[in-house]
Design a protein around this motif. Structure first.
Motif, PDB file in Angstrom:
ATOM      1  N   GLN A  52       7.405 -11.104   4.547  1.00 54.17           N
ATOM      2  CA  GLN A  52       8.455 -10.263   4.173  1.00 54.17           C
ATOM      3  C   GLN A  52       8.279  -8.152   4.499  1.00 54.17           C
ATOM      4  OE1 GLN A  52      10.013 -11.304   0.163  1.00 54.17           O
ATOM      5  NE2 GLN A  52      11.061 -10.017   1.334  1.00 54.17           N
ATOM      6  N   SER A  53       6.895  -8.194   4.903  1.00 53.17           N
ATOM      7  CA  SER A  53       6.544  -6.833   5.958  1.00 53.17           C
ATOM      8  C   SER A  53       5.787  -7.011   7.469  1.00 53.17           C
ATOM      9  CB  SER A  53       4.543  -6.555   4.483  1.00 53.17           C
ATOM     10  OG  SER A  53       4.595  -5.693   5.321  1.00 53.17           O
ATOM     11  N   ARG A  54       6.365  -6.339   8.121  1.00 56.52           N
ATOM     12  CA  ARG A  54       5.776  -5.986   9.369  1.00 56.52           C
ATOM     13  C   ARG A  54       5.675  -4.707   9.902  1.00 56.52           C
ATOM     14  NH1 ARG A  54      11.292  -5.787   9.487  1.00 56.52           N
ATOM     15  NH2 ARG A  54      12.614  -3.648  10.550  1.00 56.52           N
ATOM     16  N   SER A  55       4.858  -4.487  11.529  1.00 62.61           N
ATOM     17  CA  SER A  55       4.974  -2.910  11.341  1.00 62.61           C
ATOM     18  C   SER A  55       6.042  -2.604  12.422  1.00 62.61           C
ATOM     19  CB  SER A  55       3.123  -3.371  12.442  1.00 62.61           C
ATOM     20  OG  SER A  55       1.999  -3.244  11.227  1.00 62.61           O
ATOM     21  N   VAL A  56       5.964  -1.218  12.583  1.00 65.52           N
ATOM     22  CA  VAL A  56       6.680  -0.792  13.368  1.00 65.52           C
ATOM     23  C   VAL A  56       6.530  -0.508  14.458  1.00 65.52           C
ATOM     24  CG1 VAL A  56       9.108   1.103  13.159  1.00 65.52           C
ATOM     25  CG2 VAL A  56       8.758  -0.560  11.536  1.00 65.52           C
ATOM     26  N   ASN A  57       5.107   0.764  13.937  1.00 68.41           N
ATOM     27  CA  ASN A  57       4.019   1.010  15.290  1.00 68.41           C
ATOM     28  C   ASN A  57       3.140   1.250  14.438  1.00 68.41           C
ATOM     29  OD1 ASN A  57       4.581   3.467  13.366  1.00 68.41           O
ATOM     30  ND2 ASN A  57       6.346   4.533  14.451  1.00 68.41           N
ATOM     31  N   SER A  58       1.963   2.556  15.137  1.00 65.29           N
ATOM     32  CA  SER A  58       1.137   2.646  14.567  1.00 65.29           C
ATOM     33  C   SER A  58       0.699   3.192  13.291  1.00 65.29           C
ATOM     34  CB  SER A  58       0.174   3.153  15.977  1.00 65.29           C
ATOM     35  OG  SER A  58       0.486   4.569  16.118  1.00 65.29           O
ATOM     36  N   THR A  59       1.817   3.742  13.070  1.00 59.73           N
ATOM     37  CA  THR A  59       1.570   4.477  11.966  1.00 59.73           C
ATOM     38  C   THR A  59       2.507   3.973  10.367  1.00 59.73           C
ATOM     39  OG1 THR A  59       2.736   5.788  12.071  1.00 59.73           O
ATOM     40  CG2 THR A  59       1.038   6.972  13.066  1.00 59.73           C
ATOM     41  N   HIS A  60       3.410   3.331  10.726  1.00 63.13           N
ATOM     42  CA  HIS A  60       4.541   3.230   9.437  1.00 63.13           C
ATOM     43  C   HIS A  60       4.706   1.168   9.938  1.00 63.13           C
ATOM     44  CE1 HIS A  60       5.594   7.329   9.725  1.00 63.13           C
ATOM     45  NE2 HIS A  60       5.480   7.123   8.635  1.00 63.13           N
ATOM     46  N   ALA A  61       5.079   0.847   8.313  1.00 62.43           N
ATOM     47  CA  ALA A  61       5.183  -0.763   8.090  1.00 62.43           C
ATOM     48  C   ALA A  61       6.615  -0.212   7.523  1.00 62.43           C
ATOM     49  CB  ALA A  61       4.155  -1.320   7.773  1.00 62.43           C
ATOM     50  N   VAL A  62       6.772  -1.749   7.789  1.00 63.77           N
ATOM     51  CA  VAL A  62       8.232  -1.575   6.642  1.00 63.77           C
ATOM     52  C   VAL A  62       7.788  -3.387   6.338  1.00 63.77           C
ATOM     53  CG1 VAL A  62      10.538  -2.251   7.279  1.00 63.77           C
ATOM     54  CG2 VAL A  62       9.969  -0.721   8.850  1.00 63.77           C
ATOM     55  N   LEU A  63       8.816  -3.538   4.334  1.00 63.86           N
ATOM     56  CA  LEU A  63       8.533  -4.479   3.481  1.00 63.86           C
ATOM     57  C   LEU A  63      10.432  -4.401   3.325  1.00 63.86           C
ATOM     58  CD1 LEU A  63       8.032  -6.451   1.224  1.00 63.86           C
ATOM     59  CD2 LEU A  63       7.984  -4.832  -0.079  1.00 63.86           C
ATOM     60  N   SER A  64      10.692  -5.722   4.406  1.00 58.34           N
ATOM     61  CA  SER A  64      12.529  -5.894   3.778  1.00 58.34           C
ATOM     62  C   SER A  64      12.280  -6.772   2.792  1.00 58.34           C
ATOM     63  CB  SER A  64      12.580  -6.849   5.223  1.00 58.34           C
ATOM     64  OG  SER A  64      12.489  -5.703   6.011  1.00 58.34           O
ATOM     65  N   LEU A  65      13.086  -6.285   1.754  1.00 52.84           N
ATOM     66  CA  LEU A  65      14.298  -7.370   0.720  1.00 52.84           C
ATOM     67  C   LEU A  65      15.478  -7.598   1.091  1.00 52.84           C
ATOM     68  CD1 LEU A  65      12.486  -5.830  -2.277  1.00 52.84           C
ATOM     69  CD2 LEU A  65      11.711  -7.242  -0.920  1.00 52.84           C
ATOM     70  N   ARG A  66      15.950  -9.441   1.140  1.00 50.39           N
ATOM     71  CA  ARG A  66      17.342  -9.877   1.246  1.00 50.39           C
ATOM     72  C   ARG A  66      18.179 -10.259   0.358  1.00 50.39           C
ATOM     73  NH1 ARG A  66      16.009  -6.778   5.012  1.00 50.39           N
ATOM     74  NH2 ARG A  66      16.121  -7.661   7.475  1.00 50.39           N
ATOM     75  N   ASN A  67      19.224  -9.967  -0.037  1.00 47.87           N
ATOM     76  CA  ASN A  67      20.057 -10.230  -1.040  1.00 47.87           C
ATOM     77  C   ASN A  67      19.529  -9.490  -2.355  1.00 47.87           C
ATOM     78  OD1 ASN A  67      22.098 -10.806  -3.311  1.00 47.87           O
ATOM     79  ND2 ASN A  67      21.466 -13.042  -2.218  1.00 47.87           N
ATOM     80  N   PHE A  68      19.542  -8.015  -2.086  1.00 50.03           N
ATOM     81  CA  PHE A  68      18.699  -7.515  -3.492  1.00 50.03           C
ATOM     82  C   PHE A  68      19.725  -8.273  -4.674  1.00 50.03           C
ATOM     83  CE2 PHE A  68      17.745  -4.192  -7.057  1.00 50.03           C
ATOM     84  CZ  PHE A  68      16.522  -4.451  -6.267  1.00 50.03           C
ATOM     85  N   THR A  69      19.236  -8.734  -6.283  1.00 49.21           N
ATOM     86  CA  THR A  69      20.677  -9.204  -6.881  1.00 49.21           C
ATOM     87  C   THR A  69      19.530  -8.685  -8.580  1.00 49.21           C
ATOM     88  OG1 THR A  69      19.326 -10.933  -7.084  1.00 49.21           O
ATOM     89  CG2 THR A  69      21.522 -10.951  -5.897  1.00 49.21           C
ATOM     90  N   HIS A  70      18.826  -7.755  -8.296  1.00 47.87           N
ATOM     91  CA  HIS A  70      18.536  -6.931  -9.511  1.00 47.87           C
ATOM     92  C   HIS A  70      19.116  -5.795  -9.967  1.00 47.87           C
ATOM     93  CE1 HIS A  70      14.948  -9.885  -9.079  1.00 47.87           C
ATOM     94  NE2 HIS A  70      14.395  -9.072  -8.173  1.00 47.87           N
ATOM     95  N   GLN A  71      19.047  -5.512 -11.448  1.00 48.04           N
ATOM     96  CA  GLN A  71      20.389  -4.291 -11.285  1.00 48.04           C
ATOM     97  C   GLN A  71      19.214  -2.485 -11.369  1.00 48.04           C
ATOM     98  OE1 GLN A  71      22.153  -4.777 -15.477  1.00 48.04           O
ATOM     99  NE2 GLN A  71      22.582  -2.637 -15.360  1.00 48.04           N
TER     100      GLN A  71
END
Length: 763
Positions: A52-71
């Motif tokens: 679920q984690s991927r690199s955007v460029n040489s300085t930043h990365a993104v963690l993606s969470l799908r269908n977030f069902t936590h209050q």
């Protein structure tokens, strides 16, 4: 949260929105240049997958969470080498209102004019974590711009429709939820007024008929068709069993015939209506009616029980039928007893009005038919009859009837007769006061709803096309066997044992048969001991008990159906054996009695040895003096021993004159007593003075024994010469001669044989 690296740059976790909509997707951006090469993420302390984690460029990365069902959730990133928390953030979800429903209705339910109230409600997927304010926005075809019409802190809102609002076309409703940190609006939902219009409740009328119940309802004039449904059921303590049959569309009014109902029962009815696709109106006011008696519900199942005929051949017939409910109005039952022969020629039948389920009819020895008629409003509903055979009429009967009990019910079976049978009537009773009966097409049946632990008499009777056979009775059987009867015990205690006896008295006719008895006994300190014997024993001897000790004992009678316990009885053991004390007492009494008897015998023997007896060898025969000489006096001297009776001595008697009556009275206190006579043959005469040949002499015997010396030589007895007796004389004991008889007896001479004693020997 932040992480300080080699450079003085701050490494922050960047979220697009810290508050996100519940169920949406989420991207978390973080700088990859200021963190170790190996990290991992956790969401509420649960590890997130590396995919679920991927690199955007040489300085930043993104963690993606799908269908977030936590209050609410805590997102953290950790160093894979040191497991140290490098940073994180808190994410809070919110939800937009959904499942919007609206109703148009009129507050006044008495008239059906235009609706004047608008009621909308909605739902939230999650429970809000903060205070939320809701607003309802309305848009119509005439006013497409949404306008706020209602505010609420709850999940519903009611407002009054303004006169300027047109409800002829569709209405679009939007609900907006607003909190301090976020705001969300529901998806718009369009409603057609006729789909959300709630009708006013209809007015109801219910009329019962013998074969149906007519339900009618009226509503205010309305141009559009509607659908309605009726709810009805038995009114049982305020409870309503609802049955809702389908209905056909009606305009201003409607009606329905209810045919599924029980006779003479209270039913409650209610109705409601609705436009197509619109919500149901409120239920109308409830109506409760008493239904009529339906003809198809009248099943009398007529039966009869016959009694033995009296001296005139008259029999009492108890007619019985299924009771018609007392709540049935205008219902009448009657019994007719019709002789078979008279009925064939159309003779009048005797009719009797009876109770609701039984009637006693008296018939003679001929065959009869008992007829039951059920009328309603003087109209015959149903008629049933049963055959009563003539006395001595030959009819079939069932054989080998048997009954068994299982789980509180009685199973009955029998063998069919040879003749074809239409059915069988089985009747049963407890005590003979009330009968129950049922018809069976088979040769077996089950009797239910019986009184517990009660005896029943069961009879099976075959039914033919036009006649009724004779009944056969099974052996009396109990619905269920109960516990054994009362147990009463008695205890006979000794020093080291106790005899326990018991009896069982039956409390009811269906007490269970005893299988065994168990005797429980113990001291106050315990332990409790027990002995079990079979059902044939009624007593037991408890052994090896302690002396002078209190024991408690009770007996339990066990049957296959339960146990019965006697009351607890206390007893004390003795110090000594009571039988030993009895033996010692009896032995001592016998020894003392033997000692007393021996002493008495010794004293009597001593007296007997000392008692003087005259020596007949020293006496000679002498005549008794004349009666006049001894008148009033005893002719001999008494013995000096006063303890001896004057009648115990042996004496000789001479001819006694009537003057001797006083002597007889003196010697015998019973003048009417028996007398005993001894007859002795007279001796052969010998020469006077011959002591050898004169072996029989005559001498008077004194009335009392004398303790003085023997007669002297100058005694008159020694100077007498023997005189030959001219007639036999008899010797009598004084106490056996009565006064009257003594006067009539001739003179008697008593002879004493001298060789009875040896001369010179003590007596």
């Amino acid at each position: 949260m932040s992480h300080q690296g080699l450079h003085e740059n701050t490494c922050n976790v960047v979220l697009k929105d810290q508050y996100i909509e519940w169920g949406s997707d989420l991207d978390v951006v973080y700088p990859s240049s200021c963190v170790p090469r190996k990290i991992f993420w956790t969401l509420n302390n649960r590890r997130v997958g590396e995919s679920q984690s991927r690199s955007v460029n040489s300085t930043h990365a993104v963690l993606s969470l799908r269908n977030f069902t936590h209050q609410s959730a805590i997102l953290e990133w950790h160093s894979a080498d040191t497991l140290q928390v490098l940073g994180g953030t808190t994410i809070t979800a919110y939800s937009k209102p959904g499942k919007i429903s609206c109703i148009l209705y009129r507050k006044n339910q008495s008239d059906e004019l235009s609706a004047n109230l608008f009621n909308c409600s909605w739902e939230d997927p999650i429970k809000p974590s903060a205070q939320i304010h809701y607003s309802v926005l309305i848009a119509t075809s005439s006013n497409p711009s949404p306008s706020e019409v209602c505010e609420s802190k709850s999940k519903y809102c009611i407002w009054t429709i303004s006169n300027g609002m047109s409800l002829l076309d569709s209405v679009t409703v939007t609900v907006r939820a607003k909190a301090a940190a976020w705001e969300a609006c529901s998806d718009p939902r369009a409603f057609f007024p006729d789909h959300i219009r709630k009708m006013i409740r209809p007015k109801l009328t219910v009329t019962p008929f013998p074969d149906h119940v007519l339900v009618e309802w009226l509503r205010a004039s309305f141009s559009k068709e509607c659908r309605c449904e009726v709810s009805y059921g038995k009114a049982d303590g305020g409870r309503l069993t609802e049955l809702r049959p389908n209905t056909t569309p009606e305009r201003s009014h409607g009606k329905m015939q209810i045919e599924k109902w029980d006779s003479c029962s209270n039913y409650t009815f209610s109705v409601r209506c609705a436009l197509h696709e619109a919500p149901w109106s409120d239920w109308s006011d409830k109506k409760t009616v008493l239904t009529k008696l339906k003809k198809r519900d009248v099943k009398p199942l007529l039966w009869r029980k016959l009694s033995e005929p009296n001296e005139d051949g008259v029999r009492k017939v108890r007619a019985m039928w299924t009771e018609i409910a007392s709540t049935c109005p205008d219902t009448f039952t009657s019994i007719k007893a019709a002789p078979i022969q008279e009925r064939a020629v159309g003779a009048d039948r005797k009719e009797a009005s009876c109770g609701s389920s039984t009637c006693d009819v008296y018939v003679n020895q001929d065959a009869h038919r008992i007829i039951l008629a059920v009328l309603r409003d003087e109209t015959l509903l149903v008629e049933d009859s049963v055959y009563v055979p003539a006395i001595g009429e030959s009819l079939p009967r069932v054989t080998n009837i048997q009954a068994a009990t299982l789980g509180g019910v009685i199973l009955v079976s029998w063998n069919a007769p040879i003749e074809p049978v239409a059915a069988y009537m089985v009747d049963w009773t407890h005590g003979g006061d009330r009968y129950y009966w049922k018809e069976s097409r088979h040769t077996n049946t089950t009797l239910c709803d019986l009184l517990d632990k009660q005896p029943y008499n069961i009879t099976v009777t075959p039914l033919f096309v036009d006649k009724t056979g004779h009944g056969a009775r099974a052996l009396q059987i109990c619905s269920r066997a109960g516990d054994p009867g009362n147990v009463a015990i008695q205890v006979e205690a000794k020093d080291k044992s106790a005899l326990v006896r018991w009896t069982v008295s039956s409390r009811a006719a269906c007490s269970g048969a005893v299988v065994n008895y168990t005797v429980f006994y113990s001291t106050q300190e315990g332990p409790q001991l027990n002995i079990t014997v079979d059902e044939t024993e009624q007593f037991i001897l408890l052994k090896d008990l302690h002396r002078e000790t209190q024991y408690s004992v009770h007996v339990e009678a066990a049957a296959l159906t339960g146990t019965t316990r006697s009351r607890e009885t206390l007893f004390y053991t003795k110090r000594f054996d009571p039988e030993l004390i009895t033996v010692v007492s009896v032995s001592g009494s016998i020894a003392l009695l033997a000692l007393l008897l021996s002493s008495c015998i010794a004293v009597q023997w001593k007296k007997f040895k000392k008692k003087p007896v005259p020596n007949p060898a020293l006496s000679s025969v002498v005549f008794w003096p004349a009666a006049s000489h001894h008148e009033g006096t005893c002719p001999f001297q008494p013995f000096s021993n006063p303890s001896e009776s004057i009648c115990d001595a042996v004496y000789t008697s001479e001819a006694q004159s009537p003057s001797t009556s006083s002597l007889a009275a003196r010697c015998d206190s019973n003048p009417a007593g028996d007398r005993t006579e001894e007859h002795v043959d007279p001796p052969t005469p010998t020469a006077p003075g011959d002591p050898v040949k004169s072996i029989e002499t005559q001498h008077p015997s004194p009335r009392e024994d004398s303790t003085g010396p023997l007669l002297p030589e100058n005694s008159p007895y020694r100077r007498q010469t023997p005189v030959e007796s001219s007639a036999p004389r008899s010797s009598k004991q004084c106490k056996r001669v009565s006064v009257k008889e003594t006067r009539k007896i001739a003179p008697v001479t008593v002879y004493v044989t001298l060789d009875m004693f040896e001369q010179g020997q003590d007596c």
